[in-house]
Motif scaffolding. Structure first.
Motif, PDB file in Angstrom:
ATOM      1  N   LEU A   1       1.057  -1.185  -0.444  1.00 28.24           N
ATOM      2  CA  LEU A   1      -0.054  -0.254   0.150  1.00 28.24           C
ATOM      3  C   LEU A   1       0.927   1.288  -0.004  1.00 28.24           C
ATOM      4  CD1 LEU A   1      -2.839  -0.839   2.794  1.00 28.24           C
ATOM      5  CD2 LEU A   1      -2.924  -0.753   0.047  1.00 28.24           C
ATOM      6  N   PHE A   2       2.119   1.139   0.929  1.00 27.93           N
ATOM      7  CA  PHE A   2       2.809   2.350   0.998  1.00 27.93           C
ATOM      8  C   PHE A   2       3.616   2.724  -0.457  1.00 27.93           C
ATOM      9  CE2 PHE A   2       7.265   4.517   1.478  1.00 27.93           C
ATOM     10  CZ  PHE A   2       6.723   5.610   1.915  1.00 27.93           C
ATOM     11  N   GLU A   3       3.579   1.545  -1.485  1.00 30.18           N
ATOM     12  CA  GLU A   3       4.597   1.565  -2.884  1.00 30.18           C
ATOM     13  C   GLU A   3       3.452   2.539  -3.561  1.00 30.18           C
ATOM     14  OE1 GLU A   3       6.105  -1.959  -3.557  1.00 30.18           O
ATOM     15  OE2 GLU A   3       7.542  -2.069  -2.233  1.00 30.18           O
ATOM     16  N   ASP A   4       2.491   1.148  -3.664  1.00 29.47           N
ATOM     17  CA  ASP A   4       1.381   1.958  -4.293  1.00 29.47           C
ATOM     18  C   ASP A   4       1.059   3.706  -4.135  1.00 29.47           C
ATOM     19  OD1 ASP A   4       1.273  -0.683  -6.278  1.00 29.47           O
ATOM     20  OD2 ASP A   4      -0.326  -1.243  -4.637  1.00 29.47           O
ATOM     21  N   PHE A   5       0.788   4.060  -2.718  1.00 33.86           N
ATOM     22  CA  PHE A   5       0.769   5.498  -2.912  1.00 33.86           C
ATOM     23  C   PHE A   5       1.996   6.050  -2.542  1.00 33.86           C
ATOM     24  CE2 PHE A   5       0.921   8.855   0.491  1.00 33.86           C
ATOM     25  CZ  PHE A   5      -0.823   9.334   0.226  1.00 33.86           C
ATOM     26  N   GLU A   6       3.135   6.292  -3.193  1.00 33.04           N
ATOM     27  CA  GLU A   6       4.205   6.703  -3.177  1.00 33.04           C
ATOM     28  C   GLU A   6       4.092   7.028  -5.144  1.00 33.04           C
ATOM     29  OE1 GLU A   6       6.389   8.169  -1.858  1.00 33.04           O
ATOM     30  OE2 GLU A   6       5.715   8.089  -0.100  1.00 33.04           O
ATOM     31  N   LYS A   7       3.504   5.522  -5.469  1.00 36.59           N
ATOM     32  CA  LYS A   7       3.450   5.652  -7.192  1.00 36.59           C
ATOM     33  C   LYS A   7       2.617   6.829  -7.724  1.00 36.59           C
ATOM     34  CE  LYS A   7       5.675   1.187  -7.920  1.00 36.59           C
ATOM     35  NZ  LYS A   7       5.226  -0.126  -8.767  1.00 36.59           N
ATOM     36  N   LEU A   8       1.508   6.062  -6.733  1.00 34.65           N
ATOM     37  CA  LEU A   8       0.187   7.151  -6.812  1.00 34.65           C
ATOM     38  C   LEU A   8       0.125   8.379  -7.257  1.00 34.65           C
ATOM     39  CD1 LEU A   8      -3.063   7.818  -8.242  1.00 34.65           C
ATOM     40  CD2 LEU A   8      -3.253   6.887  -5.722  1.00 34.65           C
ATOM     41  N   ASN A   9       0.660   8.974  -5.562  1.00 34.27           N
ATOM     42  CA  ASN A   9       1.415  10.382  -5.519  1.00 34.27           C
ATOM     43  C   ASN A   9       1.993  10.489  -6.511  1.00 34.27           C
ATOM     44  OD1 ASN A   9       1.497  12.888  -3.880  1.00 34.27           O
ATOM     45  ND2 ASN A   9       2.843  11.658  -2.348  1.00 34.27           N
ATOM     46  N   LYS A  10       3.226  10.084  -7.194  1.00 33.46           N
ATOM     47  CA  LYS A  10       3.799  10.946  -8.239  1.00 33.46           C
ATOM     48  C   LYS A  10       3.446  10.718  -9.272  1.00 33.46           C
ATOM     49  CE  LYS A  10       8.386   8.617  -6.315  1.00 33.46           C
ATOM     50  NZ  LYS A  10       9.721   7.820  -6.406  1.00 33.46           N
ATOM     51  N   ASN A  11       2.585   9.763  -9.751  1.00 27.03           N
ATOM     52  CA  ASN A  11       1.637  10.315 -11.010  1.00 27.03           C
ATOM     53  C   ASN A  11       0.973  10.968 -11.222  1.00 27.03           C
ATOM     54  OD1 ASN A  11       3.080   7.558 -12.452  1.00 27.03           O
ATOM     55  ND2 ASN A  11       1.211   6.868 -11.338  1.00 27.03           N
ATOM     56  N   VAL A  12      -0.179  11.467  -9.305  1.00 31.50           N
ATOM     57  CA  VAL A  12      -1.034  12.704  -9.115  1.00 31.50           C
ATOM     58  C   VAL A  12       0.180  13.363  -9.929  1.00 31.50           C
ATOM     59  CG1 VAL A  12      -2.263  13.982  -8.404  1.00 31.50           C
ATOM     60  CG2 VAL A  12      -2.758  10.776  -7.840  1.00 31.50           C
ATOM     61  N   GLU A  13       0.925  13.774  -8.695  1.00 30.36           N
ATOM     62  CA  GLU A  13       2.019  14.930  -9.106  1.00 30.36           C
ATOM     63  C   GLU A  13       2.697  15.669 -10.445  1.00 30.36           C
ATOM     64  OE1 GLU A  13       6.191  16.803  -7.146  1.00 30.36           O
ATOM     65  OE2 GLU A  13       5.242  14.921  -6.008  1.00 30.36           O
ATOM     66  N   PHE A  14       3.032  14.073 -11.249  1.00 28.88           N
ATOM     67  CA  PHE A  14       2.678  14.614 -12.635  1.00 28.88           C
ATOM     68  C   PHE A  14       1.973  15.105 -13.228  1.00 28.88           C
ATOM     69  CE2 PHE A  14       3.645  12.665 -16.410  1.00 28.88           C
ATOM     70  CZ  PHE A  14       5.013  13.052 -17.270  1.00 28.88           C
ATOM     71  N   ARG A  15       0.774  14.264 -13.240  1.00 25.53           N
ATOM     72  CA  ARG A  15      -0.074  14.844 -13.960  1.00 25.53           C
ATOM     73  C   ARG A  15      -0.580  16.836 -13.468  1.00 25.53           C
ATOM     74  NH1 ARG A  15      -3.269  11.002 -16.075  1.00 25.53           N
ATOM     75  NH2 ARG A  15      -1.633   9.303 -16.894  1.00 25.53           N
ATOM     76  N   LEU A  16      -0.868  16.514 -12.265  1.00 26.79           N
ATOM     77  CA  LEU A  16      -0.917  17.665 -11.690  1.00 26.79           C
ATOM     78  C   LEU A  16       0.352  18.833 -12.028  1.00 26.79           C
ATOM     79  CD1 LEU A  16      -1.750  17.536  -8.159  1.00 26.79           C
ATOM     80  CD2 LEU A  16      -3.396  17.981  -9.684  1.00 26.79           C
ATOM     81  N   ASN A  17       1.287  18.827 -12.582  1.00 29.42           N
ATOM     82  CA  ASN A  17       2.685  19.624 -12.813  1.00 29.42           C
ATOM     83  C   ASN A  17       2.122  20.021 -14.688  1.00 29.42           C
ATOM     84  OD1 ASN A  17       4.017  20.150 -10.314  1.00 29.42           O
ATOM     85  ND2 ASN A  17       4.986  17.846 -11.129  1.00 29.42           N
ATOM     86  N   VAL A  18       1.771  18.762 -15.621  1.00 32.08           N
ATOM     87  CA  VAL A  18       1.198  18.576 -16.542  1.00 32.08           C
ATOM     88  C   VAL A  18       0.110  19.751 -16.879  1.00 32.08           C
ATOM     89  CG1 VAL A  18       0.612  17.395 -18.561  1.00 32.08           C
ATOM     90  CG2 VAL A  18       2.307  16.895 -16.592  1.00 32.08           C
ATOM     91  N   ILE A  19      -0.757  19.068 -15.965  1.00 32.63           N
ATOM     92  CA  ILE A  19      -1.787  20.214 -16.177  1.00 32.63           C
ATOM     93  C   ILE A  19      -1.682  21.974 -16.305  1.00 32.63           C
ATOM     94  CG2 ILE A  19      -4.257  20.884 -15.087  1.00 32.63           C
ATOM     95  CD1 ILE A  19      -4.548  18.043 -14.404  1.00 32.63           C
ATOM     96  N   ASN A  20      -0.853  21.913 -14.757  1.00 35.86           N
ATOM     97  CA  ASN A  20      -0.269  23.459 -14.436  1.00 35.86           C
ATOM     98  C   ASN A  20       0.296  24.177 -15.816  1.00 35.86           C
ATOM     99  OD1 ASN A  20      -0.099  25.216 -12.623  1.00 35.86           O
ATOM    100  ND2 ASN A  20       2.061  24.698 -11.586  1.00 35.86           N
ATOM    101  N   ASP A  21       1.538  23.129 -16.413  1.00 28.20           N
ATOM    102  CA  ASP A  21       1.758  23.828 -17.373  1.00 28.20           C
ATOM    103  C   ASP A  21       1.024  23.928 -19.012  1.00 28.20           C
ATOM    104  OD1 ASP A  21       4.539  23.048 -16.522  1.00 28.20           O
ATOM    105  OD2 ASP A  21       4.640  21.372 -17.253  1.00 28.20           O
ATOM    106  N   LYS A  22       0.232  23.029 -18.671  1.00 25.20           N
ATOM    107  CA  LYS A  22      -1.008  23.326 -20.264  1.00 25.20           C
ATOM    108  C   LYS A  22      -2.199  24.484 -19.826  1.00 25.20           C
ATOM    109  CE  LYS A  22       0.340  20.004 -22.307  1.00 25.20           C
ATOM    110  NZ  LYS A  22      -0.325  20.403 -24.149  1.00 25.20           N
TER     111      LYS A  22
END
Length: 363
Positions: free
Chosen positions: A59-80
């Protein structure tokens, strides 16, 4: 009896032994079960702990991956979003700049309209006077003639021209035949026209001013026909120039009787637009006539050149024949010269042989 008692005792002893043995077996089974249950509990607890640890880790690893994906998507959305905002800001800025430019142009146009309205008011005050209207029509006529034929083109038109009957016409046009010399005079019947189209007055008054307007126009037509159409000097037609397009449109749209009257008098009514068209057509006719005149001159010159070339050909043929005869004479002279040269060679050879023979005899 004793045997029976002994047998019963033996049976009883055997039963007791059996019971003791059974009790011991049951006791040992219970101990083994307890031990097994204890081991099972330990294993279950261990597996549960391992499962909990693995689940927590996963769960910790999945949460970390999910957190990274969400952060990446948020950065992409922020750039757009920033890019879109920049683009929209740039477009908005351009639009705002264009709006400001348009507003400035509208402001300038508004100022020009105000100036033009003032000019129109001053023009209306000028046009209330008949003499001023006459000058206005003459100036308009001059501008049209200059725009079509050029300035100071006295071969084609003249302004304020004095006719043989001592009348002065606003302009005279020296058009080629069959048009001939055409007089153009400016007329501006304005007072009764204004009252005729004024909707603030009653219909009866407007009809009365309409009749007066028709009388004014017909008087101008009569004056042009009587003063500016002269037999033997001008053409049998003249042009009346109306400086106002509105008056010309009014006559053509609602007063065909005036057009028919002018047609009978050989007077053509024109406005600034129609006069420009008429003069442009006359200019094209004049150019075509001038071109045809030069075409006939060129044709005559070509015919003369053809005659001269025919003479040149005859003389060249004669010269060629003379050259051929001279060439034949030259060839004949050449042949004769060769023959003479051969004779001289023979004579020279004979004399040398005689001299040789004489020398031999002397020896």
């Amino acid at each position: 009896m004793e045997y029976i008692v002994i047998g019963l005792l033996i049976i009883l002893i055997i039963l007791v032994v059996i019971l003791i043995m059974k009790y011991k077996n049951n006791y040992s089974n219970e101990a083994n079960m307890t031990e097994r249950l204890g081991r099972f509990e330990v294993n279950i607890n261990k597996e549960i702990n391992d499962f909990k640890n693995d689940l927590s880790k996963t769960l910790f690893e999945d949460f970390e991956k999910l957190n990274k994906n969400v952060e990446f998507r948020l950065n992409v959305i922020n750039d757009k979003v920033n890019e879109r905002l920049d683009q929209n800001f740039e477009k908005t800025n351009k639009t705002f700049t264009n709006v400001l430019e348009r507003l400035s142009k509208i402001d300038e146009a508004q100022k020009k309209i105000e100036v033009l309205s003032n000019d129109i008011v001053s023009l209306q005050s000028i046009l209330t006077d008949k003499k001023s209207r006459g000058i206005f029509g003459e100036v308009n006529l001059k501008h049209i003639l200059v725009s079509v034929f050029g300035e100071k083109n006295d071969n084609i038109y003249k302004l304020q021209y004095t006719l043989p009957n001592s009348t002065i016409v606003d302009s005279i046009l020296f058009a080629p035949e069959p048009l001939g010399t055409i007089a153009i005079d400016s007329k501006f019947p304005l007072e009764n026209y204004r009252m005729m189209v004024d909707k603030k007055i009653s219909q009866e008054d407007r009809l009365r001013f309409e009749k007066m307007f028709k009388m004014d126009v017909k008087k101008h037509i009569d004056a042009i026909a009587s003063k500016y159409i002269i037999d033997g000097f001008t053409s049998n037609q003249a042009i009346m120039f109306l400086p106002a397009e509105a008056i010309f449109a009014e006559i053509n749209a609602y007063h065909p009787d005036i057009i028919e009257y002018a047609y009978k008098k050989k007077v053509w009514i024109t406005s600034p637009t129609t006069l420009i068209s008429t003069l442009t057509v006359i200019q094209m006719i004049m150019k075509n006539i001038e071109r045809d005149k030069y075409t006939s001159i060129i044709h005559d010159e070509l015919n003369k050149l053809g005659i001269e070339f025919s003479r040149y050909k005859d003389r060249w043929d004669k010269l060629a024949k003379s050259i051929q005869n001279v060439n034949k004479d030259v060839e004949s002279v050449y042949i004769t010269t060769e023959k003479i040269s051969k004779k001289f060679d023979i004579i020279s050879g004979v004399e040398l042989e005689k001299l040789d023979m004489r020398s031999d005899k002397n020896e």
